[in-house]
Design a protein around this motif. Structure first.
Motif, PDB file in Angstrom:
ATOM      1  N   HIS A 261       0.827  -1.205   0.000  1.00 51.79           N
ATOM      2  CA  HIS A 261       0.000   0.000   0.000  1.00 51.79           C
ATOM      3  C   HIS A 261       0.866   1.261   0.000  1.00 51.79           C
ATOM      4  O   HIS A 261       2.073   1.210   0.212  1.00 51.79           O
ATOM      5  CB  HIS A 261      -0.892   0.031   1.244  1.00 51.79           C
ATOM      6  N   GLY A 262       0.197   2.399  -0.239  1.00 46.58           N
ATOM      7  CA  GLY A 262       0.876   3.666  -0.031  1.00 46.58           C
ATOM      8  C   GLY A 262       1.061   4.531  -1.246  1.00 46.58           C
ATOM      9  O   GLY A 262       1.775   5.527  -1.190  1.00 46.58           O
ATOM     10  N   PHE A 263       0.428   4.213  -2.349  1.00 40.71           N
ATOM     11  CA  PHE A 263       0.627   4.977  -3.579  1.00 40.71           C
ATOM     12  C   PHE A 263      -0.701   5.614  -4.009  1.00 40.71           C
ATOM     13  O   PHE A 263      -1.092   5.569  -5.163  1.00 40.71           O
ATOM     14  CB  PHE A 263       1.195   4.053  -4.656  1.00 40.71           C
ATOM     15  N   GLY A 264      -1.373   6.187  -3.011  1.00 39.48           N
ATOM     16  CA  GLY A 264      -2.715   6.714  -3.211  1.00 39.48           C
ATOM     17  C   GLY A 264      -3.774   5.821  -2.591  1.00 39.48           C
ATOM     18  O   GLY A 264      -4.958   6.135  -2.629  1.00 39.48           O
ATOM     19  N   SER A 265      -3.348   4.705  -2.002  1.00 36.15           N
ATOM     20  CA  SER A 265      -4.290   3.790  -1.359  1.00 36.15           C
ATOM     21  C   SER A 265      -4.859   4.406  -0.085  1.00 36.15           C
ATOM     22  O   SER A 265      -4.147   5.052   0.678  1.00 36.15           O
ATOM     23  CB  SER A 265      -3.587   2.480  -1.009  1.00 36.15           C
ATOM     24  N   PHE A 266      -6.142   4.175   0.147  1.00 39.03           N
ATOM     25  CA  PHE A 266      -6.772   4.606   1.397  1.00 39.03           C
ATOM     26  C   PHE A 266      -6.331   3.734   2.569  1.00 39.03           C
ATOM     27  O   PHE A 266      -6.736   3.982   3.702  1.00 39.03           O
ATOM     28  CB  PHE A 266      -8.294   4.593   1.258  1.00 39.03           C
ATOM     29  N   CYS A 267      -5.501   2.707   2.301  1.00 42.09           N
ATOM     30  CA  CYS A 267      -4.958   1.885   3.386  1.00 42.09           C
ATOM     31  C   CYS A 267      -3.768   2.550   4.057  1.00 42.09           C
ATOM     32  O   CYS A 267      -3.283   2.058   5.080  1.00 42.09           O
ATOM     33  CB  CYS A 267      -4.538   0.513   2.856  1.00 42.09           C
ATOM     34  N   SER A 268      -3.269   3.627   3.493  1.00 37.05           N
ATOM     35  CA  SER A 268      -2.156   4.349   4.103  1.00 37.05           C
ATOM     36  C   SER A 268      -2.684   5.337   5.132  1.00 37.05           C
ATOM     37  O   SER A 268      -3.666   6.035   4.882  1.00 37.05           O
ATOM     38  CB  SER A 268      -1.354   5.094   3.030  1.00 37.05           C
ATOM     39  N   ALA A 269      -2.010   5.384   6.298  1.00 39.19           N
ATOM     40  CA  ALA A 269      -2.470   6.279   7.361  1.00 39.19           C
ATOM     41  C   ALA A 269      -2.233   7.739   7.006  1.00 39.19           C
ATOM     42  O   ALA A 269      -2.993   8.621   7.399  1.00 39.19           O
ATOM     43  CB  ALA A 269      -1.774   5.937   8.673  1.00 39.19           C
ATOM     44  N   THR A 270      -1.137   8.009   6.293  1.00 36.70           N
ATOM     45  CA  THR A 270      -0.803   9.365   5.866  1.00 36.70           C
ATOM     46  C   THR A 270      -0.257   9.307   4.440  1.00 36.70           C
ATOM     47  O   THR A 270      -0.066   8.221   3.882  1.00 36.70           O
ATOM     48  CB  THR A 270       0.257  10.002   6.785  1.00 36.70           C
ATOM     49  N   GLN A 271       0.008  10.459   3.876  1.00 35.36           N
ATOM     50  CA  GLN A 271       0.558  10.533   2.529  1.00 35.36           C
ATOM     51  C   GLN A 271       1.945   9.906   2.492  1.00 35.36           C
ATOM     52  O   GLN A 271       2.795  10.190   3.329  1.00 35.36           O
ATOM     53  CB  GLN A 271       0.662  12.000   2.074  1.00 35.36           C
ATOM     54  N   THR A 272       2.168   9.009   1.522  1.00 36.42           N
ATOM     55  CA  THR A 272       3.492   8.416   1.389  1.00 36.42           C
ATOM     56  C   THR A 272       4.410   9.351   0.609  1.00 36.42           C
ATOM     57  O   THR A 272       3.957  10.250  -0.102  1.00 36.42           O
ATOM     58  CB  THR A 272       3.427   7.057   0.688  1.00 36.42           C
ATOM     59  N   GLU A 273       5.714   9.101   0.736  1.00 38.08           N
ATOM     60  CA  GLU A 273       6.707   9.986   0.136  1.00 38.08           C
ATOM     61  C   GLU A 273       7.666   9.187  -0.733  1.00 38.08           C
ATOM     62  O   GLU A 273       8.294   8.242  -0.264  1.00 38.08           O
ATOM     63  CB  GLU A 273       7.503  10.716   1.223  1.00 38.08           C
ATOM     64  N   GLY A 274       7.771   9.567  -2.008  1.00 42.16           N
ATOM     65  CA  GLY A 274       8.726   8.936  -2.898  1.00 42.16           C
ATOM     66  C   GLY A 274       8.214   7.666  -3.527  1.00 42.16           C
ATOM     67  O   GLY A 274       7.102   7.206  -3.270  1.00 42.16           O
ATOM     68  N   ASP A 275       9.066   7.059  -4.352  1.00 42.81           N
ATOM     69  CA  ASP A 275       8.689   5.878  -5.109  1.00 42.81           C
ATOM     70  C   ASP A 275       9.527   4.656  -4.734  1.00 42.81           C
ATOM     71  O   ASP A 275       9.277   3.562  -5.200  1.00 42.81           O
ATOM     72  CB  ASP A 275       8.834   6.159  -6.606  1.00 42.81           C
ATOM     73  N   GLU A 276      10.541   4.862  -3.899  1.00 46.73           N
ATOM     74  CA  GLU A 276      11.360   3.756  -3.431  1.00 46.73           C
ATOM     75  C   GLU A 276      12.043   4.177  -2.142  1.00 46.73           C
ATOM     76  O   GLU A 276      12.145   5.366  -1.833  1.00 46.73           O
ATOM     77  CB  GLU A 276      12.406   3.360  -4.471  1.00 46.73           C
ATOM     78  N   SER A 277      12.498   3.190  -1.362  1.00 46.81           N
ATOM     79  CA  SER A 277      13.139   3.531  -0.110  1.00 46.81           C
ATOM     80  C   SER A 277      13.871   2.317   0.447  1.00 46.81           C
ATOM     81  O   SER A 277      13.747   1.203  -0.068  1.00 46.81           O
ATOM     82  CB  SER A 277      12.117   4.037   0.911  1.00 46.81           C
ATOM     83  N   THR A 278      14.635   2.555   1.505  1.00 43.26           N
ATOM     84  CA  THR A 278      15.351   1.508   2.214  1.00 43.26           C
ATOM     85  C   THR A 278      15.089   1.663   3.714  1.00 43.26           C
ATOM     86  O   THR A 278      14.591   2.702   4.166  1.00 43.26           O
ATOM     87  CB  THR A 278      16.860   1.598   1.970  1.00 43.26           C
ATOM     88  N   ILE A 279      15.467   0.655   4.465  1.00 43.04           N
ATOM     89  CA  ILE A 279      15.349   0.737   5.913  1.00 43.04           C
ATOM     90  C   ILE A 279      16.148   1.928   6.438  1.00 43.04           C
ATOM     91  O   ILE A 279      15.666   2.693   7.297  1.00 43.04           O
ATOM     92  CB  ILE A 279      15.835  -0.569   6.567  1.00 43.04           C
ATOM     93  N   GLY A 280      17.347   2.121   5.923  1.00 44.91           N
ATOM     94  CA  GLY A 280      18.175   3.237   6.380  1.00 44.91           C
ATOM     95  C   GLY A 280      17.533   4.581   6.131  1.00 44.91           C
ATOM     96  O   GLY A 280      17.575   5.473   6.998  1.00 44.91           O
ATOM     97  N   ARG A 281      16.915   4.757   4.967  1.00 45.21           N
ATOM     98  CA  ARG A 281      16.250   6.026   4.669  1.00 45.21           C
ATOM     99  C   ARG A 281      15.068   6.241   5.596  1.00 45.21           C
ATOM    100  O   ARG A 281      14.846   7.349   6.094  1.00 45.21           O
ATOM    101  CB  ARG A 281      15.788   6.060   3.214  1.00 45.21           C
TER     102      ARG A 281
END
Length: 457
Positions: free
Chosen positions: A186-206
């Motif tokens: 989830h997280g790319f416009g899904s109503f399952c996300s609690a808040t607005q997501t950021e970016g298109d990729e990520s890592t644990i460190g980020r």
């Protein structure tokens, strides 16, 4: 290193994943239309060994059961989930060896649901921990700059689940190497996300640096999440029961064709006739009484949110391809049967096409100097509270069917954020006999056009 192929479903804001090493593969959270998955498997020439579900989904009907059944793959679902089908139960910390270089570890990450699992992909032959870990398929747990929402199981569970969500995010951050790629469902416009997501990729460190769940203390984060939770689509109520029953592969054969008489008869019987064309084409001419849910927007989300569940549905499109695309979108949320369809244009669908007036915020600003008009804002309540046109009445689009009598009388100018929702709303209001104008403009232009705004900030 394993190859990870992402399957996007942007209209629902979700992703599925196919992972393979050139010989065998596994899949995480497949959507209902599994032909997208099998096409990738065929192209790569790989054998599917396993299908993993991160959770019993609330926002779409899974393709996992059907995919596993069609391919003979093992279907991994949390052993604690109460389902009515045979599956391969999996528990926290269980490791599944897909191939000599691909293993998957289940990690209990409750919060989005009580039984939510994330799956960490690692290479057991690698020399050190940093090289061994590759990705974590985090479902509705840790997202890009956000988390999955904790309130979908009901208000009585929200406070417990939000605490679980916080702890789960911290578990992933502490147990996985910083270089681990995050692969959320989830997280790319899904109503399952609690808040607005950021970016298109990520890592644990980020995420350790930017995600509020990992940078704020627990009490502060929980308070902010609970304060920011908004409504979610009504069709969600039907998804978990369907997924717990083991949904089969959908039938995507073309619906029966309807002529003018059948379209008129279906409207007279109170059924839904949906025009899939864009809002400009719809305004220029359409079947009176039809609703405009354009294929260029979140059609499944809004039809699923607003239609009385089980109402027969007829689709009108410019082409068979447009109808097929809408049908595919709708089966993803469990609307499996389309009563009928028709293609072409208004001339093929009705003897008396109707039109709809379109305007922009500049037109609205000018007309208010000459006559009295009413303004209906169909954005969601938090959008309205943040800023709205002075004097505008707010009825969120998803409430319009049940609250249509609350819409102001008289000439009604309807707007949203960019025009998609206002076209849906005006089509519904016009079908109810109201005098309406669709404001097809970006809300950011309202103040620029001289319309006074009231801000909630």
């Amino acid at each position: 290193m394993a190859t990870i192929i992402t399957i996007e479903t942007p209209t629902l804001g979700d992703r599925s994943y196919v992972v393979h090493d050139g010989a065998v593969a596994f899949v995480v959270d497949p959507q209902r239309d599994i032909d997208r998955v099998t096409a990738i498997l065929d192209e790569a020439g790989v054998t599917l060994k396993a299908v993993f579900e991160t959770h019993i989904h609330n926002d779409y009907v899974t393709g996992g059961y059907a995919l596993a059944h069609a391919t003979g793959a093992d279907y991994y679902v949390n052993a604690q989930d109460e389902v009515s089908f045979e599956r391969t139960p999996i528990v926290d910390n269980q490791v599944v060896e897909i191939s000599p270089t691909m293993s998957v570890r289940a990690i209990a990450t409750p919060g989005h649901t009580y039984t939510h699992l994330s799956y960490a992909l690692f290479d057991p032959t690698a020399d050190d921990d940093d090289a061994r870990g590759q990705a974590v398929f985090s479902g509705g747990s840790l997202l890009f700059g956000a988390t999955g929402r904790p309130d979908l199981l009901g208000a009585e569970h929200t406070h417990e689940l939000v605490k679980h969500q916080y702890n789960s995010a911290h578990r992933l951050a502490s147990e996985l190497p910083d270089g681990t790629e995050i692969m959320p469902t989830h997280g790319f416009g899904s109503f399952c996300s609690a808040t607005q997501t950021e970016g298109d990729e990520s890592t644990i460190g980020r995420e350790k640096r930017v995600n509020p769940v990992l940078t704020k203390d627990e009490a502060e984060w929980i308070e902010e999440i609970l304060a920011g939770l908004d409504v979610y689509p009504a069709y969600y109520a039907h998804m978990a029961p369907s997924n717990s029953a083991g949904p089969g592969e959908p039938d995507l054969t073309e619906p029966t064709r309807a002529d003018k008489d059948e379209i008129r008869a279906r409207l007279e019987q109170g059924e839904w006739v949906v025009d899939l064309r864009n809002r400009v084409a719809y305004a220029a001419g359409h079947v009176p009484g039809s609703f405009n849910f354009g294929i260029d927007g979140q059609i499944a989300t809004y039809i699923g949110w607003m239609i009385p569940w089980g109402t027969p549905l007829t689709l009108l499109g410019e082409s068979r391809e447009q109808v097929a695309e809408a049908q595919r979108e709708l089966v993803r949320i469990g609307i499996d049967h389309i009563a009928a369809s028709a293609t072409g244009g208004p001339a093929e669908w009705t003897d008396s096409p109707a039109t709809l007036q379109r305007a922009d915020f500049g037109d609205l600003s000018q007309v208010r100097h000459h006559r009295e008009v009413q303004i209906l804002d169909v954005r969601r309540a938090p959008e309205y509270a943040e800023a709205h046109i002075d004097g505008a009445v707010n009825i969120p689009l998803h409430d319009l069917i049940t609250r249509i009598d609350e819409a102001p009388q008289g000439e009604l100018w309807v707007h949203c954020l960019s025009g998609y929702r206002s076209s849906i709303a005006t089509s519904i209001l016009a079908a109810a006999g109201r005098t309406v104008v669709a404001v097809d403009d970006k809300f950011e232009n309202a103040e620029k056009s001289g319309l006074p705004l009231v801000s909630g900030k």
